[in-house]
Motif scaffolding. Sequence first.
Motif, PDB file in Angstrom:
ATOM      1  N   UNK A 184       0.801  -1.223   0.000  1.00 41.30           N
ATOM      2  CA  UNK A 184       0.000   0.000   0.000  1.00 41.30           C
ATOM      3  C   UNK A 184       0.834   1.273   0.000  1.00 41.30           C
ATOM      4  N   UNK A 185       2.087   1.186   0.380  1.00 38.11           N
ATOM      5  CA  UNK A 185       2.894   2.397   0.528  1.00 38.11           C
ATOM      6  C   UNK A 185       2.960   3.249  -0.740  1.00 38.11           C
ATOM      7  N   UNK A 189       2.184   7.218  -0.899  1.00 32.82           N
ATOM      8  CA  UNK A 189       3.229   8.134  -1.362  1.00 32.82           C
ATOM      9  C   UNK A 189       2.721   8.983  -2.525  1.00 32.82           C
ATOM     10  N   UNK A 190       2.037   8.360  -3.457  1.00 28.93           N
ATOM     11  CA  UNK A 190       1.557   9.080  -4.634  1.00 28.93           C
ATOM     12  C   UNK A 190       0.532  10.136  -4.253  1.00 28.93           C
ATOM     13  N   UNK A 191      -0.444   9.758  -3.444  1.00 32.97           N
ATOM     14  CA  UNK A 191      -1.497  10.712  -3.095  1.00 32.97           C
ATOM     15  C   UNK A 191      -0.971  11.863  -2.243  1.00 32.97           C
ATOM     16  N   UNK A 192      -0.147  11.557  -1.243  1.00 36.78           N
ATOM     17  CA  UNK A 192       0.393  12.621  -0.410  1.00 36.78           C
ATOM     18  C   UNK A 192       1.338  13.512  -1.203  1.00 36.78           C
ATOM     19  N   UNK A 193       2.133  12.914  -2.064  1.00 40.00           N
ATOM     20  CA  UNK A 193       3.058  13.700  -2.869  1.00 40.00           C
ATOM     21  C   UNK A 193       2.358  14.591  -3.881  1.00 40.00           C
ATOM     22  N   UNK A 194       1.316  14.069  -4.499  1.00 44.90           N
ATOM     23  CA  UNK A 194       0.629  14.829  -5.549  1.00 44.90           C
ATOM     24  C   UNK A 194      -0.381  15.833  -5.009  1.00 44.90           C
ATOM     25  N   UNK A 195      -0.981  15.536  -3.866  1.00 48.24           N
ATOM     26  CA  UNK A 195      -2.121  16.327  -3.408  1.00 48.24           C
ATOM     27  C   UNK A 195      -1.869  17.123  -2.129  1.00 48.24           C
ATOM     28  N   UNK A 196      -0.825  16.817  -1.389  1.00 44.31           N
ATOM     29  CA  UNK A 196      -0.621  17.468  -0.098  1.00 44.31           C
ATOM     30  C   UNK A 196      -0.147  18.907  -0.187  1.00 44.31           C
TER      31      UNK A 196
END
Length: 211
Positions: A184-185, A189-196
Motif C-alpha cells: 500500500x505504501x 506516497x503518490x497521493x500525499x506527494x501529488x495532493x498534499x
Amino acid sequence: MKLTKKTHACVRLDKDGRTLVLDPGAFSEADAAAGADAILVTHEHPDHFDEGRLRSALEADPAVELWTLRSVAEKLSAAFPGRVHTVGHGDTFTAAGFDVQVHGELHAVIHPDLPRVTNVGFLVDGGRVFHPGDALTVPEHPVETLLAPVQAPWNKISEVIEYVREVRPQRVYDIHDALLTDLARPIYDTHLGNLGGADHGRLAPGTSAEV
C-alpha cells in the motif's frame, strides 16, 4: 538538526550533541529511547507509550527527563521525582536544549462509542518539527517539517491530505505507519506527494534526514 525515523510513531532528534526522543512506544524498537537526554510522549496508547521501556530508560540514566501529559505522568512520577513533567496545551519548555511548545488536547475520534483520551502534540524549535501524536492538530505557528500520521484506525488518506494542506509545512515525513503494508505504501506516497502541497518523504526505520 538530524531527524531519525524509528518504527511507527517514534523519532529521534539530534542537535549539538544532545538527543530528544518522541513516542518510543511498543511498536518501536526496544532500544528506541536508548541514549536519549530527554523523552516526550504524546499520549497513553501503547504504540506511543511503553511503561516498561520508559522505566528502564529513566532507571538507566538518572539525567534523563520526561515531558508528557497527566495520564502518562501519573504512572511514572512517583518513581522518578522531579524528572517527570506534566504539560498541556499552551505550555512551553526546554528539554535537552530543544525549545518545545505543546499543542492540542484530545486524541482523534476512533469511534463515537469510544471515549477520547487526551493527546498533545509537540512543536520543536520554533516550528522546525511538529509531532502531533494521534490527532490532526494544526498548531498556531508555521511548521517546517510535519510528521504526519499516515495510517491509523482513526484516519483515512483524504483526511491526512487535508491536514497537510491546512498545516502548510515545507516538508512532510510519514509516521504512524507500522500497520501500513509495503503493497500500500506507493499509493499513500503518490497521493500525499501529488495532493498534499508539500514535499513528501518517507524514511525507513533507522534512516535520517537533516531538517
